[in-house]
Scaffold this motif. Structure first.
Motif, PDB file in Angstrom:
ATOM      1  N   ALA A  25       0.829  -1.202   0.000  1.00 16.49           N
ATOM      2  CA  ALA A  25       0.000   0.000   0.000  1.00 16.49           C
ATOM      3  C   ALA A  25       0.867   1.257   0.000  1.00 16.49           C
ATOM      4  CB  ALA A  25      -0.939  -0.001   1.203  1.00 16.49           C
ATOM      5  N   LYS A  26       1.893   1.244   0.836  1.00 20.24           N
ATOM      6  CA  LYS A  26       2.778   2.419   0.895  1.00 20.24           C
ATOM      7  C   LYS A  26       3.505   2.629  -0.425  1.00 20.24           C
ATOM      8  CE  LYS A  26       4.915   3.014   4.987  1.00 20.24           C
ATOM      9  NZ  LYS A  26       5.642   2.676   6.224  1.00 20.24           N
ATOM     10  N   SER A  27       3.876   1.535  -1.079  1.00 18.06           N
ATOM     11  CA  SER A  27       4.553   1.624  -2.370  1.00 18.06           C
ATOM     12  C   SER A  27       3.641   2.242  -3.426  1.00 18.06           C
ATOM     13  CB  SER A  27       4.998   0.231  -2.813  1.00 18.06           C
ATOM     14  OG  SER A  27       5.577   0.262  -4.098  1.00 18.06           O
ATOM     15  N   VAL A  28       2.389   1.821  -3.441  1.00 15.48           N
ATOM     16  CA  VAL A  28       1.428   2.358  -4.422  1.00 15.48           C
ATOM     17  C   VAL A  28       1.148   3.828  -4.133  1.00 15.48           C
ATOM     18  CG1 VAL A  28      -0.951   2.209  -5.248  1.00 15.48           C
ATOM     19  CG2 VAL A  28       0.372   0.119  -4.901  1.00 15.48           C
ATOM     20  N   ILE A  29       0.969   4.172  -2.871  1.00 16.29           N
ATOM     21  CA  ILE A  29       0.705   5.577  -2.504  1.00 16.29           C
ATOM     22  C   ILE A  29       1.876   6.464  -2.909  1.00 16.29           C
ATOM     23  CG2 ILE A  29       0.462   7.137  -0.535  1.00 16.29           C
ATOM     24  CD1 ILE A  29      -1.309   4.952   0.757  1.00 16.29           C
ATOM     25  N   ALA A  30       3.092   5.982  -2.695  1.00 15.66           N
ATOM     26  CA  ALA A  30       4.269   6.773  -3.090  1.00 15.66           C
ATOM     27  C   ALA A  30       4.275   7.008  -4.602  1.00 15.66           C
ATOM     28  CB  ALA A  30       5.542   6.051  -2.660  1.00 15.66           C
ATOM     29  N   LEU A  31       3.878   5.993  -5.362  1.00 14.07           N
ATOM     30  CA  LEU A  31       3.841   6.130  -6.813  1.00 14.07           C
ATOM     31  C   LEU A  31       2.750   7.113  -7.231  1.00 14.07           C
ATOM     32  CD1 LEU A  31       5.478   4.888  -9.117  1.00 14.07           C
ATOM     33  CD2 LEU A  31       3.719   3.132  -9.343  1.00 14.07           C
ATOM     34  N   ILE A  32       1.632   7.072  -6.559  1.00 19.61           N
ATOM     35  CA  ILE A  32       0.555   8.017  -6.858  1.00 19.61           C
ATOM     36  C   ILE A  32       1.025   9.450  -6.605  1.00 19.61           C
ATOM     37  CG2 ILE A  32      -1.714   8.835  -6.097  1.00 19.61           C
ATOM     38  CD1 ILE A  32      -2.450   5.886  -5.593  1.00 19.61           C
ATOM     39  N   GLU A  33       1.677   9.655  -5.467  1.00 20.72           N
ATOM     40  CA  GLU A  33       2.143  11.007  -5.136  1.00 20.72           C
ATOM     41  C   GLU A  33       3.204  11.488  -6.127  1.00 20.72           C
ATOM     42  OE1 GLU A  33       1.461  11.316  -0.345  1.00 20.72           O
ATOM     43  OE2 GLU A  33       3.232  10.223  -1.033  1.00 20.72           O
ATOM     44  N   GLY A  34       4.004  10.565  -6.660  1.00 21.25           N
ATOM     45  CA  GLY A  34       5.046  10.957  -7.596  1.00 21.25           C
ATOM     46  C   GLY A  34       4.562  11.151  -9.018  1.00 21.25           C
ATOM     47  N   ASN A  35       3.561  10.379  -9.433  1.00 24.87           N
ATOM     48  CA  ASN A  35       3.142  10.382 -10.842  1.00 24.87           C
ATOM     49  C   ASN A  35       1.867  11.159 -11.119  1.00 24.87           C
ATOM     50  OD1 ASN A  35       5.330   8.864 -11.538  1.00 24.87           O
ATOM     51  ND2 ASN A  35       4.225   6.948 -11.803  1.00 24.87           N
ATOM     52  N   TYR A  36       1.166  11.578 -10.078  1.00 19.74           N
ATOM     53  CA  TYR A  36      -0.082  12.304 -10.282  1.00 19.74           C
ATOM     54  C   TYR A  36      -0.018  13.615  -9.494  1.00 19.74           C
ATOM     55  CZ  TYR A  36      -1.581   7.679 -11.893  1.00 19.74           C
ATOM     56  OH  TYR A  36      -1.676   6.467 -12.548  1.00 19.74           O
ATOM     57  N   PRO A  37       0.726  14.572 -10.002  1.00 19.02           N
ATOM     58  CA  PRO A  37       0.921  15.828  -9.265  1.00 19.02           C
ATOM     59  C   PRO A  37      -0.331  16.704  -9.247  1.00 19.02           C
ATOM     60  CG  PRO A  37       1.912  15.978 -11.443  1.00 19.02           C
ATOM     61  CD  PRO A  37       1.431  14.566 -11.297  1.00 19.02           C
ATOM     62  N   ASP A  38      -0.325  17.648  -8.341  1.00 23.02           N
ATOM     63  CA  ASP A  38      -1.371  18.675  -8.232  1.00 23.02           C
ATOM     64  C   ASP A  38      -2.784  18.108  -8.163  1.00 23.02           C
ATOM     65  OD1 ASP A  38       0.647  20.634  -8.459  1.00 23.02           O
ATOM     66  OD2 ASP A  38       0.600  20.440 -10.638  1.00 23.02           O
ATOM     67  N   PRO A  39      -3.033  17.170  -7.245  1.00 22.69           N
ATOM     68  CA  PRO A  39      -4.400  16.669  -7.114  1.00 22.69           C
ATOM     69  C   PRO A  39      -5.289  17.722  -6.465  1.00 22.69           C
ATOM     70  CG  PRO A  39      -3.021  15.801  -5.364  1.00 22.69           C
ATOM     71  CD  PRO A  39      -2.116  16.582  -6.272  1.00 22.69           C
ATOM     72  N   ASP A  40      -6.602  17.580  -6.618  1.00 21.98           N
ATOM     73  CA  ASP A  40      -7.500  18.524  -5.951  1.00 21.98           C
ATOM     74  C   ASP A  40      -7.580  18.183  -4.468  1.00 21.98           C
ATOM     75  OD1 ASP A  40      -9.271  16.361  -5.651  1.00 21.98           O
ATOM     76  OD2 ASP A  40     -10.287  16.829  -7.522  1.00 21.98           O
ATOM     77  N   SER A  41      -8.242  19.043  -3.729  1.00 24.06           N
ATOM     78  CA  SER A  41      -8.249  18.897  -2.266  1.00 24.06           C
ATOM     79  C   SER A  41      -8.883  17.587  -1.825  1.00 24.06           C
ATOM     80  CB  SER A  41      -8.994  20.073  -1.631  1.00 24.06           C
ATOM     81  OG  SER A  41     -10.327  20.150  -2.125  1.00 24.06           O
ATOM     82  N   SER A  42      -9.929  17.146  -2.530  1.00 30.12           N
ATOM     83  CA  SER A  42     -10.587  15.902  -2.131  1.00 30.12           C
ATOM     84  C   SER A  42      -9.646  14.717  -2.316  1.00 30.12           C
ATOM     85  CB  SER A  42     -11.870  15.689  -2.936  1.00 30.12           C
ATOM     86  OG  SER A  42     -11.582  15.558  -4.321  1.00 30.12           O
ATOM     87  N   ALA A  43      -8.810  14.761  -3.369  1.00 34.02           N
ATOM     88  CA  ALA A  43      -7.849  13.675  -3.602  1.00 34.02           C
ATOM     89  C   ALA A  43      -6.779  13.666  -2.526  1.00 34.02           C
ATOM     90  CB  ALA A  43      -7.223  13.829  -4.981  1.00 34.02           C
ATOM     91  N   VAL A  44      -6.364  14.838  -2.094  1.00 34.41           N
ATOM     92  CA  VAL A  44      -5.368  14.929  -1.008  1.00 34.41           C
ATOM     93  C   VAL A  44      -5.935  14.317   0.271  1.00 34.41           C
ATOM     94  CG1 VAL A  44      -4.112  16.512   0.493  1.00 34.41           C
ATOM     95  CG2 VAL A  44      -4.216  16.954  -1.967  1.00 34.41           C
ATOM     96  N   LEU A  45      -7.195  14.641   0.570  1.00 37.60           N
ATOM     97  CA  LEU A  45      -7.826  14.113   1.779  1.00 37.60           C
ATOM     98  C   LEU A  45      -7.990  12.592   1.691  1.00 37.60           C
ATOM     99  CD1 LEU A  45     -10.589  16.819   2.406  1.00 37.60           C
ATOM    100  CD2 LEU A  45      -8.368  16.587   3.527  1.00 37.60           C
ATOM    101  N   GLU A  46      -8.266  12.106   0.495  1.00 38.83           N
ATOM    102  CA  GLU A  46      -8.409  10.666   0.299  1.00 38.83           C
ATOM    103  C   GLU A  46      -7.101   9.943   0.618  1.00 38.83           C
ATOM    104  OE1 GLU A  46     -10.791   7.951  -2.987  1.00 38.83           O
ATOM    105  OE2 GLU A  46      -9.628   9.676  -3.677  1.00 38.83           O
ATOM    106  N   LEU A  47      -5.997  10.524   0.172  1.00 32.42           N
ATOM    107  CA  LEU A  47      -4.685   9.933   0.469  1.00 32.42           C
ATOM    108  C   LEU A  47      -4.384   9.995   1.966  1.00 32.42           C
ATOM    109  CD1 LEU A  47      -2.258  11.047  -2.385  1.00 32.42           C
ATOM    110  CD2 LEU A  47      -2.869   8.718  -1.727  1.00 32.42           C
ATOM    111  N   LEU A  48      -4.713  11.115   2.598  1.00 34.89           N
ATOM    112  CA  LEU A  48      -4.493  11.235   4.045  1.00 34.89           C
ATOM    113  C   LEU A  48      -5.288  10.167   4.798  1.00 34.89           C
ATOM    114  CD1 LEU A  48      -4.547  15.114   4.598  1.00 34.89           C
ATOM    115  CD2 LEU A  48      -2.569  13.586   4.764  1.00 34.89           C
ATOM    116  N   ASN A  49      -6.504   9.886   4.325  1.00 37.37           N
ATOM    117  CA  ASN A  49      -7.325   8.850   4.942  1.00 37.37           C
ATOM    118  C   ASN A  49      -6.636   7.493   4.884  1.00 37.37           C
ATOM    119  OD1 ASN A  49      -9.817   8.645   6.322  1.00 37.37           O
ATOM    120  ND2 ASN A  49     -10.872   9.698   4.656  1.00 37.37           N
TER     121      ASN A  49
END
Length: 455
Positions: free
Chosen positions: A319-343
């Motif tokens: 899970a941590k590996s996938v999240i790191a890839l999401i943060e690296g490859n999908y820049p500038d997400p909207d606020s709801s996407a940021v909150l989803e990752l924090l969850n």
């Protein structure tokens, strides 16, 4: 009936893998590259005097000039010459309109060709070859009900031909009439058994009829003859998938990937099959490849769905590996996407036993989104596990105001109060939960709590 081929996320588990595509595979053979078609098409410039419109002596002389131009690929010049003649002539036979349609068809001027064929049919209503070519144009435009009508008329007027039957089968396939499609493809294959399009069409009609066991041998034969054909490989993978033979389906998706023909959609499907089969180690690199391919990257929503599944199954390193890839490859997400990752990160922190970090992340979420139901519920559970009933109640009550988690909030709040021996309050909360989502088990539990509360 068309299937829907979009994955539906069930938070606690993946759904059964869905077929990758419902589209009927296109005709593989470019008609102008087919020697048989070109010979027959060039021959169609001639006139079948016994069943088709006759021509005048002047028109016959014109044909003698036009045909050499067509054979030498000087089609534009032939169109110009024919238009000039038709503009000056007092009367033009349907044969000339048909010829003009052929010339435009040969140049892929489909609208002009259709207009010319329609004129020929108005002048000569039994002109079978004009109906046939109108059917071909309708197929090329994707107007399959229209093509079916023209092609049937051509058969009735002109006798059996492999090409007409094959295109009729293709039309029925796109109209989701597999039984009729099979009849047409069988007739086409009888007249032209070596035609790959008719073999593939027949296989697809069998798949559409859910006769996958009959379709698979045909598809295997076609795949073995052309291992670089992505559509064929997907077809056999989908056939196995429809039968519930998931690992066999995965084998063909792997073939697709190793041949360099995979895209993000096929990789996502392959990863999902592995996940459903519990092959987590095989799934992760496939998912990561889908998220890390320039030009054809998995959508952010699909990538988040993958992350959620890993978190839900408590596969923390993955899970941590996938999240790191999401943060690296999908820049500038909207606020709801940021909150989803924090969850997701907060749940990972809980799995790792880092309650302070989980609480910090959840409080960040609620600060930005006070009605974030998942965060409210997780924070309530966290405080409950720590024995802080008052703080847990505070967040459960807030969760009860959020429709997406209201049932869970009443249920878990009620269960917590049962554990605290506050039975009357618990019964009230459990009743609210039952009203929202009644079930036999919840009803029995509620009655037991009420019984204790009344003592």
């Amino acid at each position: 009936m068309k299937r829907s081929f979009i994955f539906i996320l069930v938070v606690s588990c993946l759904s059964t893998p869905s077929l990758l595509t419902a589209e009927v595979l296109p005709l593989q053979e470019n008609m102008w590259e087919s020697e048989t078609f070109r010979k027959r098409f060039l021959a169609s410039y001639g006139v079948k005097a016994e069943i088709e419109p006759s021509i005048t002596s002047d028109e016959k002389e014109l044909f003698e000039v036009l045909i050499p131009l067509v054979q030498e690929d000087q089609v534009d010049q032939a169109i110009t010459l024919l238009n000039e003649y038709m503009a000056s002539a007092e009367e033009v036979s349907a044969a000339l309109d048909f010829t003009l349609g052929n010339l435009h068809f040969q140049e892929n001027h489909l609208d002009e060709a259709a207009n010319a064929y329609a004129t020929a049919i108005r002048k000569f209503p039994t002109f079978s070859r004009a109906y046939e070519n109108m059917g071909r144009i309708a197929v090329m435009k994707g107007n399959f009900e229209e093509s079916r009508s023209y092609l049937i008329q051509a058969l009735e007027l002109g006798g059996p031909q492999s090409g007409i039957y094959g295109l009729l089968g293709f039309s029925y396939l796109n109209l989701e009439k597999p039984s009729s499609s099979l009849v047409a493809y069988d007739a086409a294959s009888l007249l032209d058994p070596s035609n790959k399009d008719w073999q593939l069409g027949r296989a697809q009609a069998l798949v559409q009829s859910q006769r996958n066991e009959e379709a698979i041998p045909l598809l295997k034969e076609l795949v073995n003859e052309d291992l670089s054909n992505r559509n064929l490989i997907l077809s056999i993978s989908n056939a196995y998938l429809d039968m519930g033979e998931y690992l066999k389906s995965a084998a063909y998706l792997e073939l697709l990937n190793r041949s360099g023909l995979a895209n993000s959609s096929s990789l996502l499907l392959l990863g999902d099959i592995y996940m459903n089969e519990g092959l987590y180690g095989l799934a992760l690199p496939v998912y990561k490849q889908a998220m890390d391919t320039e030009g054809d990257r998995l959508s952010r929503s699909s990538a988040m769905r993958v992350a959620k599944v890993y978190v839900e199954r408590q596969l923390v390193p993955e899970a941590k590996s996938v999240i790191a890839l999401i943060e690296g490859n999908y820049p500038d997400p909207d606020s709801s996407a940021v909150l989803e990752l924090l969850n997701l990160k907060s749940r990972i922190a809980l799995y790792e036993g880092d309650a302070p970090e989980a609480r910090n992340l959840l409080e960040q979420i609620i600060k930005e989104d006070p009605m974030n139901g998942d965060a409210l519920m997780t924070l309530a559970t966290l405080f409950q596990d720590e024995g802080d009933i008052e703080s847990a109640e505070f967040y459960y009550v807030r969760g009860q105001a959020v429709s997406s988690v209201r049932f869970r909030a009443f249920l878990q709040h009620g269960r917590m109060l049962v554990g605290a021996q506050r039975y009357a309050e618990a019964a009230n909360l459990l009743s609210r939960a039952y009203d929202l989502n009644p079930s036999d088990n919840l009803e029995k539990y509620l009655e037991a709590v009420k019984s204790v509360a009344s003592r």
